[in-house]
Every structure is written in C-alpha cells, then in structure tokens.
Design an enzyme around this catalytic site. Structure first.
Site, PDB file in Angstrom:
ATOM      1  N   HIS A 111       0.595   4.210  -2.724  1.00 40.46           N
ATOM      2  CA  HIS A 111       0.301   5.585  -2.343  1.00 40.46           C
ATOM      3  C   HIS A 111       1.442   6.537  -2.679  1.00 40.46           C
ATOM      4  CE1 HIS A 111      -3.394   5.196   0.472  1.00 40.46           C
ATOM      5  NE2 HIS A 111      -3.426   4.265  -0.477  1.00 40.46           N
TER       6      HIS A 111
ATOM      7  N   ARG B 140       0.828  -1.202   0.000  1.00 42.95           N
ATOM      8  CA  ARG B 140       0.000   0.000   0.000  1.00 42.95           C
ATOM      9  C   ARG B 140       0.869   1.263   0.000  1.00 42.95           C
ATOM     10  NH1 ARG B 140      -3.650   2.613   4.295  1.00 42.95           N
ATOM     11  NH2 ARG B 140      -5.301   3.601   3.063  1.00 42.95           N
TER      12      ARG B 140
ATOM     13  N   ASN C  16      -4.040   8.871   4.022  1.00 46.14           N
ATOM     14  CA  ASN C  16      -2.949   8.202   4.729  1.00 46.14           C
ATOM     15  C   ASN C  16      -3.021   8.337   6.245  1.00 46.14           C
ATOM     16  OD1 ASN C  16      -1.672   7.519   2.250  1.00 46.14           O
ATOM     17  ND2 ASN C  16      -0.740   9.539   2.151  1.00 46.14           N
TER      18      ASN C  16
ATOM     19  N   ASP D 242       8.898   8.447  -5.825  1.00 44.05           N
ATOM     20  CA  ASP D 242      10.073   9.152  -5.324  1.00 44.05           C
ATOM     21  C   ASP D 242      10.203   9.129  -3.803  1.00 44.05           C
ATOM     22  OD1 ASP D 242       7.987  10.772  -4.568  1.00 44.05           O
ATOM     23  OD2 ASP D 242       8.649  12.545  -5.671  1.00 44.05           O
TER      24      ASP D 242
ATOM     25  N   PRO E 239      -6.838   7.172  -5.093  1.00 46.07           N
ATOM     26  CA  PRO E 239      -8.206   6.643  -5.192  1.00 46.07           C
ATOM     27  C   PRO E 239      -8.784   6.346  -3.814  1.00 46.07           C
ATOM     28  CG  PRO E 239      -6.734   5.557  -6.746  1.00 46.07           C
ATOM     29  CD  PRO E 239      -5.869   6.353  -5.827  1.00 46.07           C
TER      30      PRO E 239
ATOM     31  N   GLY F   5       4.867  10.961  -8.673  1.00 43.41           N
ATOM     32  CA  GLY F   5       5.693   9.882  -9.192  1.00 43.41           C
ATOM     33  C   GLY F   5       6.327   9.094  -8.067  1.00 43.41           C
TER      34      GLY F   5
ATOM     35  N   HIS G 205      -5.944  -6.175  -3.001  1.00 46.11           N
ATOM     36  CA  HIS G 205      -6.839  -6.278  -1.847  1.00 46.11           C
ATOM     37  C   HIS G 205      -7.202  -7.727  -1.542  1.00 46.11           C
ATOM     38  CE1 HIS G 205      -8.351  -1.834  -2.169  1.00 46.11           C
ATOM     39  NE2 HIS G 205      -7.139  -1.933  -1.653  1.00 46.11           N
TER      40      HIS G 205
END
Length: 343
Positions: free
Chosen positions: A68, A64, A96, A76, A165, A74, A195
């Site tokens: 995320h 995850r 988050n 990084d 999303p 991008g 998932h």
C-alpha cells in the site's frame, strides 16, 4: 470495464498526483547499511518473530503495508505518517481505514533501530526489510533487499483512494492500476499471490455472497461448498468487520496454494478469482503455471517484489530519515499521535 477506458484516466491522474515519479532503483543497494547498521535485518526479524507469538497474521499485515505504500507516491513510507496540521494521513484513506494494520510493529522496529543505529535506517527501508522477513518466516522465498530509501515529508490521501487496487475490481481495472506504476500482468499475478496468507474482513467480499452485481444471487464463480462456508462466517446483514482466512487450506503459510484455490473457484476476493475466472485472459496460464510449480512462483514473486520496491524511491538528499515513522522530523505532536495503535 475495458482496459481502454481505465488506463488513460488512471495514467493522467497518476501524473497529476505523483508529480512525475518514475520506476527507478536510483542509489539502492543491498549493502547500503553494511557499515552504518550491519544488524538491521536481524533486528527487524527479531521484532517480527516476537510479534508472531501473539499475532500470527502480522507477516501478512506487514507485506500489505509494503504494497500500500509503494502504490502511492512511490516507496517513501508516506503511508506511515499520522494526521498533522499539514498532513492528511493515508491511514484514513478508504482502502486503509480500519483495515491496514501492523503500524505498532513498525514502530517497535523503529524504536529498536534508533537504539542500535540512531538516525540511520529509514522507515521506507524498514517496510522493505519487514516484507521480506515476513515472507521468509512464513515459509516463502528470501531475497537480498535493495536499501537506501529515504522517507517522505508528505502524504497523499487522495492518491491512496484512487490508485490502490480494490478487492472487488475487475481484471482490466487491476491491470490498469498496476501498469500505472510500471508493473505488468506477471507482476499482478505474482503479487496477488501474497494472499496465500493473512485475513480479510467480510466487507471485502460479502458482495459476492448474496447479491453479486445486484443480481440477487451469489457470484456464480464461487465454489458452492466454499460459498456455504463463508455465508456462515459472514451472514447477510452481519458484522462486516469479522475476519477470515484468505486461504482456508494453509492460512499462515506462504506457498502456491493460493493459485490452486483459484483453479477450483475458491479465491476469496473477487479481485483474486478474476485472475482465473475471466474468460480468455492471459492470467489463466500464469495461474496454472504457479499452481503446478511453486518454485516458479517463488522466483517470479521475488522479481516482482524487488520491482515494486523500486517504484520512485527517495534517495540521496531527498526526503529525510524519520526518527519516528508516524511523524515528520521536527513535528513532535501531530493530531492523532496514537493513530497507528487504533487501526
């Protein structure tokens, strides 16, 4: 919500926030660390194996983090940065905050790698390797991870709140968000298949259990037996932070059961069930294919994971190799220095 009203605004905002990033693998190579840190993958795997002894869901948590991070500026490792005088941490963005976990294991991996190969392996590459090893350790496919990314010196909390999303989003909105970072419908279905393991908090799906779309009734696409189970786990006005398995059948195994669950209306998140229960959509055939052919799912998943890992990486002399994944080099303090351990 139709795709025509979603894609344009998301695309325009993406350009404004991401400052022209592109989908490219640049100078990435699976052999990038062969000379400078040849044991990088085994070191990462060892730390994850140790973490799994006390937290069976850590693999899902790590993949995850990969997801995320890729969707914001991008790939990084911007997600890993803590608050500082100049940085608003993405960890505190709504998708988050008090939700994404696994930062401590990433830091453990970084500590081990700094001991073995000082100032060599980027935090972004740690996330990429950790995602692959987590899937493999859970019984899923393995693949050669392209490496050579460098780490950002900035974060973008605003973008994290916009582009990630959400668990209650409709299919058109999901497609638009994937398209905005260069991922297509097959990628959407494949990557949603992650998932198949891991957990979700009640707050991510309880809108489906009692008052779906302000109707006063549950989401009609939920299997009725399944509905009763989750109303017991997540009672109305109960604790929204209680977690439950995304897949009740094989909760800690990476397999194709996720897609079979969708076929019998046992997708936990609305964003999952949308892939099968939205009338007349192209995702239904993909779900059916992956449900009946796990090999096809695994092969497609690998392609999509590599593709997602290639979203606008920093390479060459761009960015830096962080010595501490939570801090930009030269910033030895930063507010909320122990933020990773609390969420």
């Amino acid at each position: 919500m139709s795709s025509s009203c979603c894609i344009a605004p998301i695309g325009l905002l993406l350009c404004a926030i991401l400052l022209g990033g592109s989908l490219s693998h640049g100078q990435l190579s699976s052999a990038f660390y062969d000379e400078t840190c040849p044991n990088v993958s085994s070191i990462v795997r060892g730390i994850i194996e140790e973490a799994l002894l006390t937290d069976i869901r850590i693999g899902a948590s790590l993949i995850r983090l990969h997801f995320h991070d890729c969707f914001v500026n991008g790939y990084d490792a911007s997600l890993l940065l803590n608050n500082s005088a100049t940085i608003q941490s993405e960890k505190e963005a709504l998708p988050n905050n008090n939700s994404a976990t696994g930062y401590g294991v990433v830091d453990d991996i970084k500590t081990a790698l700094e001991s073995a190969c000082p100032a060599t392996v980027s935090c972004a590459d740690i996330l990429a390797i950790a995602a692959e090893e987590s899937v493999d350790l859970a019984g899923g496919p393995s693949w050669k991870v392209l490496l050579g990314r460098r780490d950002s010196t900035t974060a973008n909390r605003t973008a994290a709140g916009v582009f990630l999303p959400g668990p209650s989003e409709l299919l058109d909105r999901l497609k638009a968000k994937f398209l905005a970072v260069g991922l297509n419908t097959i990628d959407l279905v494949c990557l949603s298949g992650a998932h198949t393991f891991g957990r979700a908090q009640c707050r991510t799906f309880n809108n489906r259990l009692y008052n779906f779309n302000s109707s006063g009734n549950p989401d009609p696409t939920i299997n009725t037996t399944y509905l009763g189970t989750f109303q017991g786990i997540c009672p109305q006005n109960g604790d929204d932070t209680v977690v439950t398995n995304l897949d009740l059948t094989t909760p800690d195994v990476f397999d194709s059961e996720y897609f079979s669950n969708l076929q019998i209306h046992k997708g936990l998140l609305q964003s999952d069930q949308e892939l099968f229960s939205t009338t007349g959509v192209d995702t239904i055939d993909i779900v059916n294919k992956f449900s009946s052919n796990q090999t096809a799912f695994f092969e497609a998943f690998v392609v999509s994971m590599i593709k997602m890992g290639n979203i606008s990486p920093l390479t060459g002399t761009a960015g830096e190799i962080r010595l501490n994944c939570a801090l930009v080099n030269g910033n030895s303090y930063g507010s909320d220095e122990l933020l990773y351990s609390s969420i």
